[in-house]
Scaffold this motif. Structure first.
Motif, PDB file in Angstrom:
ATOM      1  N   SER A 166       1.093  -0.916   0.101  1.00  0.00           N
ATOM      2  CA  SER A 166      -0.172  -0.111  -0.322  1.00  0.00           C
ATOM      3  C   SER A 166       0.976   1.498   0.227  1.00  0.00           C
ATOM      4  O   SER A 166       0.815   2.321  -0.403  1.00  0.00           O
ATOM      5  CB  SER A 166      -0.836   0.044   1.230  1.00  0.00           C
ATOM      6  OG  SER A 166      -1.307   1.489   1.340  1.00  0.00           O
ATOM      7  N   TYR A 167       1.889   1.391   0.871  1.00  0.00           N
ATOM      8  CA  TYR A 167       3.102   2.571   1.144  1.00  0.00           C
ATOM      9  C   TYR A 167       3.878   2.796  -0.423  1.00  0.00           C
ATOM     10  O   TYR A 167       3.175   3.838  -0.940  1.00  0.00           O
ATOM     11  CB  TYR A 167       3.639   1.790   1.635  1.00  0.00           C
ATOM     12  CG  TYR A 167       4.846   2.963   1.367  1.00  0.00           C
ATOM     13  CD1 TYR A 167       4.314   4.191   2.561  1.00  0.00           C
ATOM     14  CD2 TYR A 167       5.935   2.891   1.626  1.00  0.00           C
ATOM     15  CE1 TYR A 167       5.311   5.413   2.306  1.00  0.00           C
ATOM     16  CE2 TYR A 167       7.439   4.048   1.739  1.00  0.00           C
ATOM     17  CZ  TYR A 167       6.771   5.284   2.379  1.00  0.00           C
ATOM     18  OH  TYR A 167       8.011   6.332   2.640  1.00  0.00           O
ATOM     19  N   SER A 170       0.765   4.506  -2.450  1.00  0.00           N
ATOM     20  CA  SER A 170       1.135   5.865  -2.799  1.00  0.00           C
ATOM     21  C   SER A 170       1.771   6.941  -3.509  1.00  0.00           C
ATOM     22  O   SER A 170       1.980   7.786  -4.347  1.00  0.00           O
ATOM     23  CB  SER A 170       0.782   5.640  -1.715  1.00  0.00           C
ATOM     24  OG  SER A 170       1.324   5.995  -0.498  1.00  0.00           O
ATOM     25  N   ILE A 173       1.046   7.303  -7.067  1.00  0.00           N
ATOM     26  CA  ILE A 173      -0.095   8.496  -7.610  1.00  0.00           C
ATOM     27  C   ILE A 173       0.793   9.723  -8.031  1.00  0.00           C
ATOM     28  O   ILE A 173       1.380   9.953  -7.524  1.00  0.00           O
ATOM     29  CB  ILE A 173      -0.973   8.811  -6.201  1.00  0.00           C
ATOM     30  CG1 ILE A 173      -1.532   8.080  -5.453  1.00  0.00           C
ATOM     31  CG2 ILE A 173      -1.493   9.817  -6.496  1.00  0.00           C
ATOM     32  CD1 ILE A 173      -2.422   7.890  -4.610  1.00  0.00           C
TER      33      ILE A 173
END
Length: 326
Positions: A166-167, A170, A173
Motif C-alpha cells: 500500500s505504501y 501511494s 500517485i
C-alpha cells in the motif's frame, strides 16, 4: 578516554574480537527517560559496518560538544567497558537538559532529529556515511526523493507485506507511467506507524517477517541483485499511549539479545520477533509491548552488517539496489 577509543579501533580493524567478550554486551544507563536514545544507539553500535565507518573519522580536533565525537567515544566504551555505559556526554552534545529528557519521546521523531544532527556534522567533513549505509531513493519521472527511514502505516493491515504494498502504491500517485524506481540502501529502517490505529491498537496484531523479500512485489531490472532483506534489529515500545519505555532486540552472530537500558540478556528468536506482533495472549490479555521500529539488512553483502570483523576493503562494496515497482 582517547586511549580507550584507539584500543577499540585497533581491535576492530585488526580482526580481534569486536567486543571484550563476544558473549557479553554492555547496556546503557537510563538518564531519566532516555530509553528511546539507548535503543537506537545499541542498534547503531551493533551495526558493525556503521561502527567501522565512525571509527575511521579523526575527531581529535573536534569540540567536545560534537555529536560525532561523543558518539565515537560512546561506541568505544560500549566495546571495552565491563558494565553499563553512560550517554550523558552524548545527550549534552545534543543540547538536551533534564527537562527535555523527561518529555514524552517518539522514536520516529527522535530518529530523524538524531540523524539530521549527525549528518550535518558529517557533511562538514565531507563524509557520506549516512548515504552509504542508510539512504535510499524514490525516483519519479520529474524528481527524486531521498529517505533514510520509511514511515509505514499499520492501520487496516495485519502484516508488513501488505502495508508495504500500500505504501508503494501511494508513492505511484501522479507518476505518469504508474511506476516508481526505488534505490534501496544497505540498511533499511522501517518505522511502524501505529498512531493512526489507536482505536484497535491494543487488540490488533501486526506481523513482520524475519526475511523481507522484495521479489514478491517488485520487478527487478537486474537479475543479479539479491532482494532479500534480513531483520537484524527491532525497537519495541512497552506501555500505554502516554507512558512506557523503549528497548531493543538485536541479532548478534545468529543469537538474539534484549537490550533494555542497563540490562542485557540473551533471548529466543520467538521472544525477539513473534512476541512483538502486539494483540492479545491466549488468555485474552492485551499485550502491552509491540514493535515500533524495524531494521533490515539487505543485498549481496548483507553479512558485512553483523560480521564480527569487517575489513576496510569492504567499504567500497556497499550495495544499492535499484528496483521497479509496477
Amino acid at each position: 578516554k582517547d586511549n580507550d577509543f584507539h584500543q577499540a579501533k585497533a581491535n576492530f580493524f585488526f580482526g580481534l574480537s569486536s567486543d571484550k567478550d563476544s558473549k557479553r554486551y554492555n547496556g546503557l544507563i537510563n538518564l531519566s527517560s532516555s530509553s528511546h536514545l539507548n535503543s537506537l544507539i545499541q542498534c547503531l553500535f551493533h551495526c558493525n559496518i556503521f561502527r567501522l565507518l565512525i571509527y575511521q573519522i579523526d575527531t581529535s580536533k573536534m569540540e567536545n560538544n560534537s555529536v560525532l565525537k561523543q558518539l565515537q567515544k560512546l561506541f568505544s566504551f560500549l566495546q571495552l567497558n565491563n558494565g553499563p555505559c553512560s550517554t550523558k556526554d552524548l545527550v549534552s552534545s545534543l543540547g538536551w537538559n533534564d527537562k527535555r529528557l523527561t518529555q514524552r519521546n517518539d522514536i520516529f521523531m527522535f530518529f530523524n532529529f538524531f540523524f539530521r544532527i549527525l549528518n550535518s556534522e558529517l557533511l562538514k567533513i565531507k563524509s557520506d556515511i549516512i548515504e552509504q549505509c542508510f539512504m535510499g531513493k524514490f525516483m519519479y519521472s520529474t524528481k527524486n526523493e531521498d529517505f533514510i527511514i520509511l514511515n509505514i502505516s499499520t492501520k487496516g493491515f495485519s502484516n508488513l507485506k501488505d502495508s508495504f504494498k500500500s505504501y508503494l502504491s501511494s508513492k505511484q500517485i501522479n507518476n505518469f507511467d504508474n511506476k516508481i524506481r526505488i534505490e534501496l540502501p544497505l540498511i533499511l529502517n522501517i518505522h511502524l506507524n501505529h498512531e493512526n490505529d489507536k482505536e484497535s491498537l491494543s487488540k490488533s496484531t501486526f506481523e513482520f517477517p524475519e526475511i523481507l523479500n522484495f521479489d514478491e512485489y517488485v520487478s527487478k531490472e537486474d537479475d543479479s541483485n539479491n532482494l532479500s532483506y534480513e531483520l537484524y534489529a527491532g525497537i519495541v515500545y512497552a506501555g500505554i499511549a502516554t507512558q512506557g519505555i523503549f528497548y531493543s532486540y538485536i541479532s548478534i552472530q545468529d543469537e538474539w539479545y534484549e537490550f533494555k537500558d542497563s540490562i542485557v540478556k540473551k533471548v529466543s528468536k520467538e521472544k525477539a520477533i513473534n512476541d512483538n506482533f502486539g494483540g492479545e495472549t491466549d488468555q485474552k490479555v492485551v499485550k502491552t509491548n509491540r514493535a515500533s521500529f524495524l531494521i533490515y539488512e539487505g543485498g549481496t553483502k548483507a553479512s558485512t552488517v553483523r560480521s564480527t570483523f569487517v575489513s576496510k576493503s569492504s567499504i567500497g562494496l556497499l550495495p544499492f539496489k535499484v528496483l521497479m515497482a509496477s
